[in-house]
Design a protein around this motif. Structure first.
Motif, PDB file in Angstrom:
ATOM      1  N   PHE A 145       0.697  -1.272   0.182  1.00 30.57           N
ATOM      2  CA  PHE A 145       0.176   0.157   0.356  1.00 30.57           C
ATOM      3  C   PHE A 145       1.208   1.217  -0.005  1.00 30.57           C
ATOM      4  N   PRO A 146       1.775   1.237   0.934  1.00 30.90           N
ATOM      5  CA  PRO A 146       3.226   2.686   0.717  1.00 30.90           C
ATOM      6  C   PRO A 146       3.030   3.072  -0.692  1.00 30.90           C
ATOM      7  N   LEU A 211      -9.013   5.480   5.854  1.00 28.71           N
ATOM      8  CA  LEU A 211      -7.537   4.585   6.180  1.00 28.71           C
ATOM      9  C   LEU A 211      -7.114   3.975   6.978  1.00 28.71           C
ATOM     10  N   ALA A 212      -7.559   4.814   8.133  1.00 36.08           N
ATOM     11  CA  ALA A 212      -7.138   4.061   9.766  1.00 36.08           C
ATOM     12  C   ALA A 212      -7.622   2.309   9.372  1.00 36.08           C
ATOM     13  N   HIS A 219      -1.090   4.801  11.857  1.00 38.24           N
ATOM     14  CA  HIS A 219       0.476   4.712  11.473  1.00 38.24           C
ATOM     15  C   HIS A 219       0.259   6.575  10.784  1.00 38.24           C
ATOM     16  N   PRO A 220       1.681   6.682   9.919  1.00 43.47           N
ATOM     17  CA  PRO A 220       1.933   8.090   9.511  1.00 43.47           C
ATOM     18  C   PRO A 220       1.336   8.711   8.485  1.00 43.47           C
ATOM     19  N   LEU A 221       0.921   7.396   7.456  1.00 35.32           N
ATOM     20  CA  LEU A 221      -0.175   8.008   6.462  1.00 35.32           C
ATOM     21  C   LEU A 221      -1.494   8.702   6.416  1.00 35.32           C
ATOM     22  N   VAL A 222      -1.863   7.887   7.935  1.00 33.75           N
ATOM     23  CA  VAL A 222      -3.076   8.511   8.547  1.00 33.75           C
ATOM     24  C   VAL A 222      -2.942  10.021   8.486  1.00 33.75           C
ATOM     25  N   GLU A 229      -7.149  16.935   4.903  1.00 32.79           N
ATOM     26  CA  GLU A 229      -8.160  16.518   4.482  1.00 32.79           C
ATOM     27  C   GLU A 229      -8.891  17.630   5.387  1.00 32.79           C
ATOM     28  N   LYS A 230      -7.991  18.445   6.471  1.00 32.01           N
ATOM     29  CA  LYS A 230      -8.281  19.805   7.010  1.00 32.01           C
ATOM     30  C   LYS A 230      -7.820  20.669   5.951  1.00 32.01           C
TER      31      LYS A 230
END
Length: 493
Positions: A145-146, A211-212, A219-222, A229-230
């Motif tokens: 995935f990464p 994603l979580a 996870h860093p990507l989360v 998103e913000k």
């Protein structure tokens, strides 16, 4: 003198290089400006022209063929869903509502399954299909995935940019479904800036929370996804949500104001007569051989339950399987309990995993009083199946706690009572306990509910049925006109 000549020549060469560089940059900049997507101009917003097979212009009429098609200037909308259009009912309903009021719609997304027939036949709605990423980029491997996710995002970004900027005309508004947020929000924000378009985000959930489920909350990507998103949420001029609870989270955590536009069923989801039910069950391949057993006139009528699922991590199908196993065991000793036909509709990545479990349970004779089958139906047949069932089951667990399953809305539209996973904040916005449905928090509790509802005393089931029939009176058009009609300037108050 020689030295002066050398200096002059060096200066001349240097000046030529600089001038050449300036000309190259200027040329590239001119080409860039010339090839940027055209801006939205309300005065250039013209009614679409419709022609017949011979190329002759014709006057389009409404579906009943009586009135000329209504068109309103300055109401062009691009609708983007980074998913299968056919499996995105809310965005399809948005398109139909906008077109109903005379707006022109460019509906952009993947065209993988059947699209609502009213959209296909509506001349004010143009479908712009996205090009799917290569199969190797769509691997579900958590390990890869990464690596694959960024490559897939780049592919999607290019496809979205072309569809929004060049394959569809500029609109006064762009309505974007979120999630997925990556790369959707970034590309939509850029195109809206270039085209002088107002961005509207329709929040179905939060991308980082989904994603979580795949990578884990830490996870860093989360974390990166949440920040992303913000940031891009601020680029939108308006925000819609599916629940009041989600609007509250956006205000508290994102610092933005959103308006709830609750999901409501489309007109095809409606209660049907007993005669229509009998005819449909006899026709549908998944129920035809059991039609007589499902008839109320049978000495021991079976019960039909329906669960719609996308077969993803946020719907734990094992909860229903465990409950059906417990029900089957109870029905063996309590012969008054009817047999159950459970039809599971939908497609998704974990379908084969759970079908293997169903096969194993059948081999172990743990589903003697239950038949589990799957179906992939047209929208019309899915609506009739819901109206023909005795009970709907929702396994949606909500990654954020503030979204709601559209499937329950459709079930209520068909007058079908619902039992569903109810351990999240927004659940009471949709289901009234012991009025039109019930919530459960474990497979054991679900099994107990099935036993109570299908037992000798069916008073509670009839009570929930009456509540669902009353709920079926709440319709999408009324909700959309109240919120969307004002947002898109169709209705003034």
């Amino acid at each position: 003198m020689f030295e002066d000549f050398v200096l002059t020549e060096k200066f001349s060469n240097g000046f030529t290089v600089v001038l050449g560089a300036i000309l190259c940059i200027s040329t590239l900049f001119t080409i860039l400006l010339a090839t940027l997507p055209g801006q939205y101009d309300p005065y250039a917003d013209k009614p679409p022209k419709f022609v017949d097979e011979t190329g002759k212009e014709i006057k389009m009429k409404t579906k009943d063929g009586k009135d000329p098609l209504k068109w309103r200037q300055g109401r062009t909308v691009q609708i983007l869903v980074l998913g299968d259009i056919g499996r995105s009912p809310r965005m399809q309903y948005h398109a139909l509502s906008i077109a109903k009021h005379g707006g022109r719609v460019f509906l952009i997304g993947y065209q993988e399954s059947e699209i609502h027939p009213d959209i296909v036949s509506n001349p004010l709605i143009t479908i712009i299909p996205l090009v799917a990423a290569p199969a190797f980029l769509r691997s579900s491997s958590k390990l890869l995935f990464p690596i694959l996710a960024p490559l897939k995002a780049i592919w999607q970004a290019r496809s979205i940019y072309r569809a929004l900027g060049y394959r569809s005309e500029p609109g006064r508004w762009m309505l974007v479904q979120n999630p997925p947020s990556i790369p959707t929000l970034a590309i939509a924000s850029l195109v809206c800036f270039l085209r002088n378009t107002d961005l509207i985000i329709d929040w179905h959930n939060f991308g980082y929370s989904i994603l979580a489920l795949k990578l884990g909350k830490r996870h860093p990507l989360v974390s990166i996804s949440e920040r992303y998103e913000k940031i891009f949420a601020k680029a939108a001029t308006h925000h819609l949500t599916v629940t009041n609870a989600m609007a509250r989270v956006l205000k508290d955590s994102y610092g933005i104001t959103a308006q709830a536009l609750h999901d409501r069923p489309a007109s095809m989801f409606r209660p049907i007569t007993s005669q229509e039910r009998t005819q449909f069950l006899a026709r549908l391949p998944e129920t035809a051989q059991y039609a007589q057993d499902l008839s109320p006139s049978s000495k021991t009528p079976w019960k039909l339950i329906v669960s719609s699922t996308s077969w993803t991590a946020d719907e734990d199908f094992s909860i229903l399987l465990d409950a059906l196993v417990a029900y089957s065991a109870e029905a063996t000793s309590k012969t008054h309990l009817p047999r159950i036909l459970a039809i599971i509709t939908g497609k998704g990545p974990m379908q084969s995993h759970y079908l293997t479990k169903v096969k194993a349970l059948n081999q172990q004779k743990k589903l003697l009083n239950v038949i589990v089958t799957t179906a992939w139906l047209t929208p019309q047949d899915y609506a009739r199946l819901l109206a023909s069932a005795d009970l709907g089951v929702s396994l949606h667990t909500s990654s954020s706690g503030v979204d709601l399953p559209m499937k329950v809305v459709d079930m209520f539209g068909a007058g079908l009572p619902v039992v569903g996973w109810g351990k999240f904040e927004a659940w009471p916005e949709l289901v009234k306990e012991d009025v039109n449905g019930k919530g459960f928090a474990s497979s054991q509790q679900l099994a107990e509910q099935l036993i109570d509802l299908f037992g000798k005393d069916d008073a509670l089931l009839r009570q929930l049925k009456n509540g669902a029939l009353e709920e079926s009176g709440n319709r999408w058009n009324d909700e959309w006109d109240r919120v969307g009609g004002q947002l898109f300037k169709f209705i003034h108050v």
